[in-house]
Design a protein around this motif. Structure first.
Motif, PDB file in Angstrom:
ATOM      1  N   LEU A 206       0.826  -1.206   0.000  1.00 56.32           N
ATOM      2  CA  LEU A 206       0.000   0.000   0.000  1.00 56.32           C
ATOM      3  C   LEU A 206       0.865   1.262   0.000  1.00 56.32           C
ATOM      4  O   LEU A 206       0.581   2.219  -0.712  1.00 56.32           O
ATOM      5  CB  LEU A 206      -0.947   0.005   1.194  1.00 56.32           C
ATOM      6  CG  LEU A 206      -1.882   1.210   1.305  1.00 56.32           C
ATOM      7  CD1 LEU A 206      -2.734   1.381   0.040  1.00 56.32           C
ATOM      8  CD2 LEU A 206      -2.764   1.087   2.526  1.00 56.32           C
ATOM      9  N   LEU A 207       1.953   1.258   0.774  1.00 54.38           N
ATOM     10  CA  LEU A 207       2.844   2.423   0.809  1.00 54.38           C
ATOM     11  C   LEU A 207       3.439   2.712  -0.562  1.00 54.38           C
ATOM     12  O   LEU A 207       3.631   3.874  -0.934  1.00 54.38           O
ATOM     13  CB  LEU A 207       3.946   2.225   1.848  1.00 54.38           C
ATOM     14  CG  LEU A 207       3.474   2.303   3.304  1.00 54.38           C
ATOM     15  CD1 LEU A 207       4.577   1.869   4.242  1.00 54.38           C
ATOM     16  CD2 LEU A 207       2.982   3.692   3.639  1.00 54.38           C
ATOM     17  N   GLU A 208       3.723   1.667  -1.341  1.00 51.77           N
ATOM     18  CA  GLU A 208       4.235   1.864  -2.703  1.00 51.77           C
ATOM     19  C   GLU A 208       3.176   2.510  -3.592  1.00 51.77           C
ATOM     20  O   GLU A 208       3.501   3.311  -4.465  1.00 51.77           O
ATOM     21  CB  GLU A 208       4.676   0.532  -3.300  1.00 51.77           C
ATOM     22  CG  GLU A 208       5.968   0.010  -2.708  1.00 51.77           C
ATOM     23  CD  GLU A 208       6.369  -1.333  -3.281  1.00 51.77           C
ATOM     24  OE1 GLU A 208       5.887  -1.709  -4.370  1.00 51.77           O
ATOM     25  OE2 GLU A 208       7.171  -2.022  -2.621  1.00 51.77           O
ATOM     26  N   ILE A 209       1.915   2.189  -3.360  1.00 51.79           N
ATOM     27  CA  ILE A 209       0.830   2.746  -4.168  1.00 51.79           C
ATOM     28  C   ILE A 209       0.549   4.201  -3.782  1.00 51.79           C
ATOM     29  O   ILE A 209       0.389   5.059  -4.636  1.00 51.79           O
ATOM     30  CB  ILE A 209      -0.463   1.908  -4.000  1.00 51.79           C
ATOM     31  CG1 ILE A 209      -0.269   0.520  -4.599  1.00 51.79           C
ATOM     32  CG2 ILE A 209      -1.649   2.598  -4.648  1.00 51.79           C
ATOM     33  CD1 ILE A 209      -1.374  -0.462  -4.243  1.00 51.79           C
ATOM     34  N   ILE A 210       0.482   4.478  -2.471  1.00 46.11           N
ATOM     35  CA  ILE A 210       0.100   5.829  -2.055  1.00 46.11           C
ATOM     36  C   ILE A 210       1.268   6.807  -2.047  1.00 46.11           C
ATOM     37  O   ILE A 210       1.086   7.990  -2.248  1.00 46.11           O
ATOM     38  CB  ILE A 210      -0.607   5.835  -0.679  1.00 46.11           C
ATOM     39  CG1 ILE A 210       0.305   5.317   0.430  1.00 46.11           C
ATOM     40  CG2 ILE A 210      -1.912   5.076  -0.751  1.00 46.11           C
ATOM     41  CD1 ILE A 210      -0.269   5.482   1.828  1.00 46.11           C
ATOM     42  N   GLN A 211       2.492   6.357  -1.800  1.00 46.93           N
ATOM     43  CA  GLN A 211       3.714   7.170  -1.818  1.00 46.93           C
ATOM     44  C   GLN A 211       3.565   8.485  -1.048  1.00 46.93           C
ATOM     45  O   GLN A 211       3.677   9.572  -1.623  1.00 46.93           O
ATOM     46  CB  GLN A 211       4.143   7.436  -3.258  1.00 46.93           C
ATOM     47  CG  GLN A 211       4.404   6.184  -4.040  1.00 46.93           C
ATOM     48  CD  GLN A 211       4.712   6.460  -5.499  1.00 46.93           C
ATOM     49  OE1 GLN A 211       4.554   7.558  -6.002  1.00 46.93           O
ATOM     50  NE2 GLN A 211       5.184   5.444  -6.178  1.00 46.93           N
ATOM     51  N   PRO A 212       3.334   8.425   0.278  1.00 51.33           N
ATOM     52  CA  PRO A 212       3.114   9.655   1.050  1.00 51.33           C
ATOM     53  C   PRO A 212       4.310  10.602   1.068  1.00 51.33           C
ATOM     54  O   PRO A 212       4.144  11.800   1.266  1.00 51.33           O
ATOM     55  CB  PRO A 212       2.787   9.140   2.451  1.00 51.33           C
ATOM     56  CG  PRO A 212       3.386   7.778   2.514  1.00 51.33           C
ATOM     57  CD  PRO A 212       3.301   7.239   1.105  1.00 51.33           C
ATOM     58  N   GLU A 213       5.512  10.092   0.832  1.00 47.03           N
ATOM     59  CA  GLU A 213       6.699  10.955   0.856  1.00 47.03           C
ATOM     60  C   GLU A 213       6.796  11.863  -0.364  1.00 47.03           C
ATOM     61  O   GLU A 213       7.581  12.804  -0.384  1.00 47.03           O
ATOM     62  CB  GLU A 213       7.976  10.111   0.999  1.00 47.03           C
ATOM     63  CG  GLU A 213       8.325   9.272  -0.210  1.00 47.03           C
ATOM     64  CD  GLU A 213       7.508   7.983  -0.378  1.00 47.03           C
ATOM     65  OE1 GLU A 213       7.619   7.373  -1.450  1.00 47.03           O
ATOM     66  OE2 GLU A 213       6.782   7.598   0.551  1.00 47.03           O
ATOM     67  N   THR A 214       5.993  11.608  -1.398  1.00 41.85           N
ATOM     68  CA  THR A 214       6.078  12.416  -2.618  1.00 41.85           C
ATOM     69  C   THR A 214       5.151  13.624  -2.599  1.00 41.85           C
ATOM     70  O   THR A 214       5.223  14.460  -3.489  1.00 41.85           O
ATOM     71  CB  THR A 214       5.735  11.574  -3.867  1.00 41.85           C
ATOM     72  OG1 THR A 214       4.369  11.150  -3.784  1.00 41.85           O
ATOM     73  CG2 THR A 214       6.652  10.374  -3.998  1.00 41.85           C
ATOM     74  N   GLU A 215       4.297  13.725  -1.596  1.00 43.03           N
ATOM     75  CA  GLU A 215       3.310  14.793  -1.547  1.00 43.03           C
ATOM     76  C   GLU A 215       3.350  15.493  -0.190  1.00 43.03           C
ATOM     77  O   GLU A 215       3.480  14.840   0.843  1.00 43.03           O
ATOM     78  CB  GLU A 215       1.916  14.175  -1.731  1.00 43.03           C
ATOM     79  CG  GLU A 215       1.002  14.975  -2.591  1.00 43.03           C
ATOM     80  CD  GLU A 215      -0.308  14.230  -2.781  1.00 43.03           C
ATOM     81  OE1 GLU A 215      -1.301  14.660  -2.181  1.00 43.03           O
ATOM     82  OE2 GLU A 215      -0.327  13.241  -3.529  1.00 43.03           O
ATOM     83  N   LYS A 216       3.245  16.795  -0.199  1.00 41.16           N
ATOM     84  CA  LYS A 216       3.215  17.553   1.041  1.00 41.16           C
ATOM     85  C   LYS A 216       1.821  17.445   1.661  1.00 41.16           C
ATOM     86  O   LYS A 216       0.821  17.683   0.986  1.00 41.16           O
ATOM     87  CB  LYS A 216       3.550  19.010   0.763  1.00 41.16           C
ATOM     88  CG  LYS A 216       3.605  19.858   1.998  1.00 41.16           C
ATOM     89  CD  LYS A 216       3.944  21.287   1.670  1.00 41.16           C
ATOM     90  CE  LYS A 216       3.898  22.117   2.947  1.00 41.16           C
ATOM     91  NZ  LYS A 216       4.036  23.534   2.692  1.00 41.16           N
ATOM     92  N   PRO A 217       1.747  17.104   2.962  1.00 41.55           N
ATOM     93  CA  PRO A 217       0.438  17.045   3.606  1.00 41.55           C
ATOM     94  C   PRO A 217      -0.159  18.439   3.749  1.00 41.55           C
ATOM     95  O   PRO A 217       0.555  19.439   3.826  1.00 41.55           O
ATOM     96  CB  PRO A 217       0.731  16.431   4.977  1.00 41.55           C
ATOM     97  CG  PRO A 217       2.184  16.567   5.186  1.00 41.55           C
ATOM     98  CD  PRO A 217       2.833  16.724   3.856  1.00 41.55           C
ATOM     99  N   GLU A 218      -1.468  18.487   3.785  1.00 43.23           N
ATOM    100  CA  GLU A 218      -2.195  19.743   3.961  1.00 43.23           C
ATOM    101  C   GLU A 218      -2.031  20.280   5.381  1.00 43.23           C
ATOM    102  O   GLU A 218      -1.868  21.478   5.590  1.00 43.23           O
ATOM    103  CB  GLU A 218      -3.679  19.528   3.652  1.00 43.23           C
ATOM    104  CG  GLU A 218      -4.529  20.753   3.759  1.00 43.23           C
ATOM    105  CD  GLU A 218      -4.371  21.702   2.581  1.00 43.23           C
ATOM    106  OE1 GLU A 218      -4.751  22.868   2.738  1.00 43.23           O
ATOM    107  OE2 GLU A 218      -3.859  21.287   1.526  1.00 43.23           O
ATOM    108  N   GLU A 219      -2.105  19.372   6.355  1.00 43.42           N
ATOM    109  CA  GLU A 219      -1.989  19.757   7.760  1.00 43.42           C
ATOM    110  C   GLU A 219      -1.179  18.698   8.496  1.00 43.42           C
ATOM    111  O   GLU A 219      -1.218  17.519   8.149  1.00 43.42           O
ATOM    112  CB  GLU A 219      -3.370  19.885   8.405  1.00 43.42           C
ATOM    113  CG  GLU A 219      -4.235  20.971   7.793  1.00 43.42           C
ATOM    114  CD  GLU A 219      -5.604  21.060   8.433  1.00 43.42           C
ATOM    115  OE1 GLU A 219      -5.688  21.023   9.683  1.00 43.42           O
ATOM    116  OE2 GLU A 219      -6.581  21.179   7.678  1.00 43.42           O
TER     117      GLU A 219
END
Length: 124
Positions: free
Chosen positions: A8-21
């Motif tokens: 799932l982490l490979e699919i969502i890739q949270p490190e590539t996008e800045k969080p809103e909050e």
């Protein structure tokens, strides 16, 4: 909250996008992702709310939508319906509680120390 799988982490890739909050809470760092065309949309497609908690051990945790919907609580101002788990558009802290406002007009409350879902109110 559940640990997010490597797949799932490979699919969502949270490190590539800045969080809103971002909220720093006792159990870790909570990051909210919006809009729906990035990490948040992929989290929701995988059955999770659109925020991620990085716990004190560095594990990334997600909140399953089914867990919210199946929690036996009374929704304030909308008694008789199950809790709403639409995507989250904002998060904030008040005292010992994390608040999350949902797209469909509900506000959820989570325990600041465990992120356990503790209540919800219809606010629109």
């Amino acid at each position: 909250m559940l640990p997010l799988s490597e797949e799932l982490l490979e699919i969502i890739q949270p490190e590539t996008e800045k969080p809103e909050e971002i909220l720093n809470i006792p159990c870790g760092i909570l990051k909210l992702y919006v809009p729906l065309d990035g990490v948040s949309g992929r989290l929701i497609d995988a059955g999770f709310l659109n925020f991620i908690l990085t716990d004190k051990d560095g594990t990334l945790l997600g909140y399953p939508i089914k867990e919210i919907e199946n929690t036996p609580i009374v929704v304030e101002s909308m008694e008789g319906i199950k809790p709403n788990a639409s995507w989250v558009v904002g998060i904030w802290l008040e005292e010992d509680t994390v608040f999350a406002v949902h797209w469909d007009g509900f506000t959820s409350r989570f325990d600041i120390n465990s992120m356990q879902f503790i209540g919800q109110k219809f606010t629109h």
